[in-house]
Motif scaffolding. Structure first.
Motif, short mmCIF file in Angstrom:
data_model
loop_
_atom_site.label_atom_id
_atom_site.label_comp_id
_atom_site.label_asym_id
_atom_site.label_seq_id
_atom_site.Cartn_x
_atom_site.Cartn_y
_atom_site.Cartn_z
N ILE A 39 9.37 6.33 -6.04
CA ILE A 39 9.82 5.10 -5.36
C ILE A 39 9.00 3.91 -5.86
CG2 ILE A 39 10.18 3.98 -3.11
CD1 ILE A 39 11.82 6.58 -3.47
N TRP A 95 4.03 1.86 6.11
CA TRP A 95 3.00 1.42 5.16
C TRP A 95 2.63 -0.03 5.45
CZ3 TRP A 95 8.08 2.50 4.33
CH2 TRP A 95 8.91 1.43 3.95
N ILE A 96 1.51 -0.45 4.86
CA ILE A 96 1.00 -1.81 5.08
C ILE A 96 1.32 -2.68 3.86
CG2 ILE A 96 -1.11 -3.20 5.38
CD1 ILE A 96 -0.41 -1.62 7.87
N VAL A 97 1.74 -3.92 4.14
CA VAL A 97 1.95 -4.91 3.07
C VAL A 97 1.11 -6.14 3.40
CG1 VAL A 97 3.62 -6.44 1.95
CG2 VAL A 97 4.28 -4.10 2.54
N GLY A 157 0.63 12.42 0.23
CA GLY A 157 1.02 11.55 -0.88
C GLY A 157 2.24 10.71 -0.57
N TYR A 158 2.85 10.90 0.59
CA TYR A 158 4.05 10.14 0.97
C TYR A 158 3.77 9.33 2.23
CZ TYR A 158 6.59 13.17 -2.26
OH TYR A 158 7.02 13.83 -3.38
N LYS A 159 4.55 8.28 2.42
CA LYS A 159 4.39 7.45 3.62
C LYS A 159 5.75 7.11 4.22
CE LYS A 159 0.11 5.02 2.41
NZ LYS A 159 -0.16 5.23 0.98
N ARG A 208 13.03 5.11 1.99
CA ARG A 208 13.24 6.57 1.95
C ARG A 208 12.53 7.19 0.76
NH1 ARG A 208 18.70 8.74 3.98
NH2 ARG A 208 19.09 7.45 5.81
N PHE A 209 12.30 8.47 0.86
CA PHE A 209 11.74 9.23 -0.26
C PHE A 209 12.26 10.65 -0.18
CE2 PHE A 209 8.76 9.49 3.30
CZ PHE A 209 8.51 10.85 3.39
N TYR A 214 0.81 -1.22 0.00
CA TYR A 214 0.00 0.00 0.00
C TYR A 214 0.85 1.27 0.00
CZ TYR A 214 -4.10 -2.89 0.66
OH TYR A 214 -5.09 -3.81 0.47
N ARG A 215 2.16 1.11 -0.13
CA ARG A 215 3.00 2.30 -0.22
C ARG A 215 2.98 2.79 -1.68
NH1 ARG A 215 8.87 0.77 0.50
NH2 ARG A 215 8.54 0.26 -1.66
N ASP A 216 2.86 4.07 -1.88
CA ASP A 216 2.86 4.60 -3.25
C ASP A 216 3.63 5.92 -3.27
OD1 ASP A 216 1.08 5.95 -1.74
OD2 ASP A 216 -0.66 5.71 -3.04
N ASN A 217 4.82 5.90 -2.71
CA ASN A 217 5.63 7.13 -2.65
C ASN A 217 6.10 7.54 -4.04
OD1 ASN A 217 5.39 7.43 0.08
ND2 ASN A 217 7.28 6.36 0.58
N PRO A 218 5.95 8.83 -4.38
CA PRO A 218 6.41 9.30 -5.69
C PRO A 218 7.90 9.01 -5.91
CG PRO A 218 5.05 10.96 -4.63
CD PRO A 218 5.27 9.88 -3.61
N HIS A 274 -4.27 0.48 8.89
CA HIS A 274 -3.56 1.71 8.48
C HIS A 274 -3.51 2.78 9.57
CE1 HIS A 274 -3.21 0.69 4.08
NE2 HIS A 274 -4.18 -0.11 4.43
N ASP A 297 13.44 0.32 0.16
CA ASP A 297 12.81 1.51 -0.44
C ASP A 297 12.07 2.32 0.63
OD1 ASP A 297 13.79 0.80 -2.90
OD2 ASP A 297 11.95 -0.21 -3.54
#
Lengths: 323, 179
Positions: free
Chosen positions: A13, B37-39, B32-34, B106-107, A7-11, B17, B104
């Motif tokens: 990435i 997060w959930i998998v 728009g960033y996290k 980081r952002f 459910y992660r959708d980081n721009p 969440h 992944d």
């Protein structure tokens, strides 16, 4: 069956990295090209072959500081916080390939300027740059008699720069396509090949052109051999390496890799250079232009495909298994 | 010297969440960033399926490649806690740390620096739990010092099967998942 929903959708990435675009590819290409120019210039000087040359020891070397500046400008364009660029030079991080690269780039400038100073002819610069010639004369008087040391300095720094452009990517274990120790040597050889091509386009003498064609022929063969070893390494490697290799052997980057890197960038110029060595006449600019295109395509493919490659989600179980 | 980590119970996690929302609120994460997060993973063959839901974030690794590749010393491991943090003001946004992280995690924050989970270090310094661990309604997220013998984290890991993510990356992650 295994189905993973993230459910992660980081721009930039997700679903895969898109952090490095054309700026990094162009920077790596220009870094390799300049490394090659420095090495070729140094080697020809060390071997006392200036009398045969025009491009290698004189005209092409003038482009090195220009091209590396262009490359560093691309690198700067890629930075998100451009005003913080000075931070690269506030520290030296021994484990960071990018920190090594920053300092290598800092050192190549004086080495290149010294190489320009020992370039033959009293008035190296023409046109709008004519005003630089008096300054060059002062540098020439300082460097007089030290040509060999300057040549060695350029060779050593050129090798460091060329290998660094590969290590920048290969030191990243998280991206299997980059994580091969042969990437440094591949980018160095490719850089030498593109530099040879650049020299061939810099109006070399006839003897020089024939030496360059032979030299490039060997470099292309070496580059293809290194690429073969890298692909064998991927296919016989871990799950992550195997899927990374498949990006170039059936996956999304196959067409661009085979058409632009292998066929147009290596095989076709190799054939043209072979024809030239056998005495057939071919347009002198075609093979070097294709080599330059292939070198750029190689960086584009590696930078982009590398960001798609990733480690598999293998998980280690330990403790009381079975609950 | 502590080594902060998390033990997350995949049996308790329902994928609500809440951890993501609480992190968003607590750390003013840009829209728009996290940072977490959930998998969801469903595996097996019909009719024998196995489902796993987990809350993921930066693993605050013992051997953090994001710290090693940073050319400016902006990414660092905090002394005394082992938490991997970023000096925002030193970051150039070169993105080498993002490429180096196998998770992944980081952002790039639109403000111009590499962003990630901090284990809510500002809360932990005040003796509080990270936002996600506080908010989790099923108490699936457990935070503490992994080096403290006899701690509740050790008890949890002693009684159950445990895994970490991508151990083959050699990063020494400090977030564990109870199976």
């Amino acid at each position: 069956m295994i189905e993973v929903t993230n459910y992660r959708d980081n721009p930039l990435i997700d679903p895969h990295l898109e952090i490095w675009e054309w700026q990094i590819s162009v920077y790596l290409f220009l870094g390799g090209l300049v490394a090659g120019l420095m090495i070729l210039n140094g080697l020809w000087r060390i071997r006392d072959r200036e009398h045969e040359t025009k491009a290698i020891t004189n005209s092409a070397v003038l482009w090195a500081p220009v091209l590396i500046s262009l490359g560093m400008f691309c690198l700067w364009l890629d930075l998100v916080n451009k005003l913080n660029v000075y931070r690269f030079y506030m520290t030296f991080q021994i484990k960071s390939p990018m920190s090594w690269g920053s300092w290598i780039l800092f050192l190549v400038y004086p080495a290149q300027i010294l190489a320009v100073a020992v370039a033959k002819g009293s008035d190296v610069f023409g046109g709008v740059l004519k005003g630089l010639n008096p300054l060059l004369q002062i540098l020439k008087s300082i460097t007089n008699g030290r040509e060999k040391q300057i040549a060695w300095l350029n060779v050593v720094l050129g090798v460091m720069l060329g290998i660094y452009t590969g290590i920048l990517l290969s030191a990243t274990a998280a991206r299997p396509l980059w994580n091969t120790a042969l990437l440094g040597p591949l980018f160095l050889v490719s850089g030498l090949s593109t530099a040879t091509a650049w020299n061939m386009l810099s109006r070399p003498t006839k003897i020089e052109h024939s030496s360059l064609a032979k030299w490039d022929f060997s470099l292309i063969i070496t580059e293809m051999f290194l690429l073969l070893l890298i692909l064998i390494g991927f296919l016989s490697g871990t799950e992550g390496h195997q899927s990374a290799g498949m990006l170039l052997l059936g996956g999304g980057f196959t067409a661009v890799f085979w058409i632009f890197v292998i066929i147009l960038g290596l095989l076709f110029p190799l054939w043209l250079e072979l024809r030239e060595m056998r005495g057939h006449s071919t347009p002198a600019w075609v093979a070097p232009a294709l080599v330059l295109l292939g070198g750029l395509a190689l960086r584009f493919v590696m930078v982009q495909a590398g960001q798609v490659s990733h480690l598999p989600d293998t998980e280690l179980l330990f403790g009381a298994v079975g609950h | 010297m502590a080594r902060y980590g998390m033990v997350i119970d995949t049996h308790r996690c329902v994928g609500c969440h809440s951890c993501v929302i609480s992190c968003f609120m607590e750390n003013s994460v840009p829209e728009g960033y996290k940072r977490d997060w959930i998998v969801e993973v469903v595996s097996g063959e019909f009719p024998n399926f196995r489902s796993e839901i987990r809350s993921e974030r930066c693993n605050h690794c013992d051997n953090p490649p994001c710290v090693f590749v940073c050319p400016c010393g902006a990414s660092y491991v905090e002394e005394g806690t082992g938490t991997v943090l970023v000096h925002n003001e030193k970051c150039t946004g070169c993105k080498a740390c993002i490429a180096a992280c196998p998770y992944d995690a980081r952002f790039i924050n639109p403000a111009g620096f590499a962003d990630k989970c901090t284990f809510c270090d500002h809360r932990v310094k005040d003796g509080l739990l990270p936002g996600c661990a506080t908010t989790c309604p099923t108490k699936a997220i457990n935070f503490g010092d992994l080096d403290q013998p006899g701690s509740h984290l050790h008890k949890l890991m002693h009684d159950r099967s445990v895994k970490s993510l991508k151990p083959s990356a050699g990063t020494g992650p400090n977030v564990y998942y109870l199976l």
